[in-house]
Design an enzyme around this catalytic site. Structure first.
Site, short mmCIF file in Angstrom:
data_model
loop_
_atom_site.label_atom_id
_atom_site.label_comp_id
_atom_site.label_asym_id
_atom_site.label_seq_id
_atom_site.Cartn_x
_atom_site.Cartn_y
_atom_site.Cartn_z
N LYS A 137 -1.93 4.20 0.82
CA LYS A 137 -1.04 3.06 0.65
C LYS A 137 0.07 3.36 -0.34
O LYS A 137 1.13 2.78 -0.28
CB LYS A 137 -1.85 1.89 0.05
N ARG A 138 -0.22 4.26 -1.26
CA ARG A 138 0.77 4.53 -2.29
C ARG A 138 1.95 5.34 -1.75
O ARG A 138 3.02 5.32 -2.31
CB ARG A 138 0.12 5.27 -3.47
#
Ligand code: GLU
Length: 466
Positions: free
Chosen positions: A242-243
């Site tokens: 997600k980062r």
């Protein structure tokens, strides 16, 4: 009846992995004639936001993933409280007052003794009176589940037989207090009360599964079947996180991928049909979807394949639908028409590439007059050729501004085998660019008046410069 759920936490944007979980649940529900439930898991009040919830609903709607039932966990707090209380009353859960420092000291001494760190169960044996006294005094606490020390085995539809030793887990925290249940607790209550038959979700939840099974058993609730979807990997096989950028679904939308392409693409992230094929519509996917064909191995996210699928779907979209989809990618003052879109639809991979390709229709670039010359052709000849073209254009009715008609009428002007002499200057006059769609297509899109204006303007330039 099959009942599945997509249960996102609204703590960020809907990302590709979440969209894939939603899609697999939806395809399974549709293929089985079951229900797809959307459940917003917003028990974490600090991290949940209405913006994130809106992003999730918007993304699903854009993909065409529709839900039969909708729930929000924050609307159901009374229910969780009731079951939490029941577990505590039955002695299957208990209040724990250990401070962070206590727990840290405990962890350190365990690892110093070569033991795996887990909660010692220090508060397990507090008497009812002692607990009541501490609660009355307003002492900080959490609620822990008394985890039975046993092996848990279950069959995962994707991963086959899975085993965990619950003895290694220690008593897990299931709520901060009676009014603040945590994920593993709320999810069990909801899956049972909503009669979920299959839990289909990302592999990162595999380690939560034994906790959820134990909790369901303690509550005397039905345990659903589980199917854990493989990780999504970058092309270098590292985990897509997600980062990292470009995992939010809305980024793909903003880049001009069509929902049909995304649905087709993510359906293949860990699944494939029996036959060897790449292009499948949502209806075909529903017909063929089968949880048994979900793979265990990580699924590589191949952006070239996504681009290829997107070109494919752009090529297939009906002219009006294509024009409508394209409108948000160009300035409002540019009036895109189906005729314009037809000239570029096969040249783009995604709609964000559109402005550069269609700009010349709305703003003729200030091109270098020499660009009008075909090879060494003198500009006087360029002007003569363009004048010849204009005579034909003048005589052509607006209704005949169709690529085929225009080509047929103008072709006799061009010397056999050297069409460039006539049509290169014409194409540059119309587009002001080195590369562009062909002149007949452009004229169909521009219409009579603007086509003639551009040819005239180019003729004047060529005359002036010669
Ligand atoms: N709320 C969880 C998440 O967003 C969903 C877990 C589940 O599907 O059980 O990761």
């Amino acid at each position: 009846m099959v009942r599945v759920r997509f249960a996102p936490s609204p703590t960020g944007s809907l990302h590709i992995g979440g969209a894939r979980s939603a899609l697999f649940n939806w395809l399974f529900a549709k293929s089985e004639g079951g229900h797809f439930i959307l459940r917003i898991e917003d028990t974490d009040r600090e991290r949940s936001t209405p913006e994130s919830e809106a992003d999730i609903l918007d993304g699903l709607t854009w993909l065409g993933i529709t839900w039969d039932e909708f729930y929000r966990q924050s609307d159901r707090m009374g229910i969780y409280r009731e079951y939490l209380k029941k577990l505590v009353d039955d002695g299957k859960a208990y209040y724990c007052f250990c401070s962070k420092e206590d727990l840290e000291a405990e962890r350190q001494s365990m690892s110093a003794n070569g033991l795996p760190p887990k909660y010692s169960g220090r508060c397990r044996t507090l008497s009812k009176e002692e607990v009541a006294k501490r609660l009355d005094a307003g002492r900080d606490h959490v609620i822990r589940f008394r985890v039975p020390e046993k092996e848990i085995a279950f069959r995962d539809i994707v991963r086959g037989s899975v085993k965990f030793d619950a003895a290694l887990m220690g008593d897990i925290i299931i709520a901060k207090n009676l009014d603040e249940p945590l994920y593993n607790f709320a999810v069990v209550i909801d899956d049972a009360l909503m009669a979920i038959t299959h839990v289909i979700r990302g592999e990162e939840h595999l380690s939560n599964t034994p906790k959820q099974i134990l909790l369901a058993e303690a509550l005397g609730m039905e345990v659903p079947q589980f199917a854990h979807l493989p990780l999504i990997l970058n092309s270098d096989r590292t985990k897509m996180s997600k980062r990292m950028s470009d995992v939010a679904l809305h980024d793909y939308r903003a880049k001009g991928y069509l929902p049909e392409a995304i649905v087709n693409f993510i359906a293949f992230l860990g699944w494939h049909p029996r036959e060897d094929k790449d292009v499948m519509s949502a209806d075909e996917l529903i017909k063929e979807f089968d949880l048994k064909r979900v793979q265990k191995a990580g699924a590589v996210f191949n952006v070239e394949k996504l681009d290829w699928l997107n070109s494919h779907y752009l090529g297939k979209l009906a002219p009006d639908a294509l024009t409508k989809a394209a409108a948000m990618f160009v300035p409002e003052s540019w009036h895109l028409t189906p005729a314009i879109m037809e000239t570029v639809r096969n040249r783009i991979k995604k709609l964000s590439e559109l402005p550069d390709l269609v700009r010349f229709y709305f703003e003729l670039p200030d091109y270098d007059t020499d660009l009008l010359r075909w090879k060494d052709m003198p500009l006087t000849q360029v002007a003569l050729n363009l004048e010849g073209v204009k005579t034909v254009l003048d005589k052509t009715d607006e209704a005949d501004y169709k690529r085929d008609v225009l080509e047929k009428r103008l072709a006799p002007l061009a010397p056999e085998g050297n069409r460039g002499e006539m049509f290169w200057p014409l194409r540059v006059a119309l587009s002001g660019a080195k590369t562009s769609p062909g002149p007949f297509e452009i004229m169909e899109a521009l219409g009579k008046k603007e086509s003639i204006n551009r040819v005239e303007a180019a003729t004047i330039r060529a005359r002036k410069a010669s």
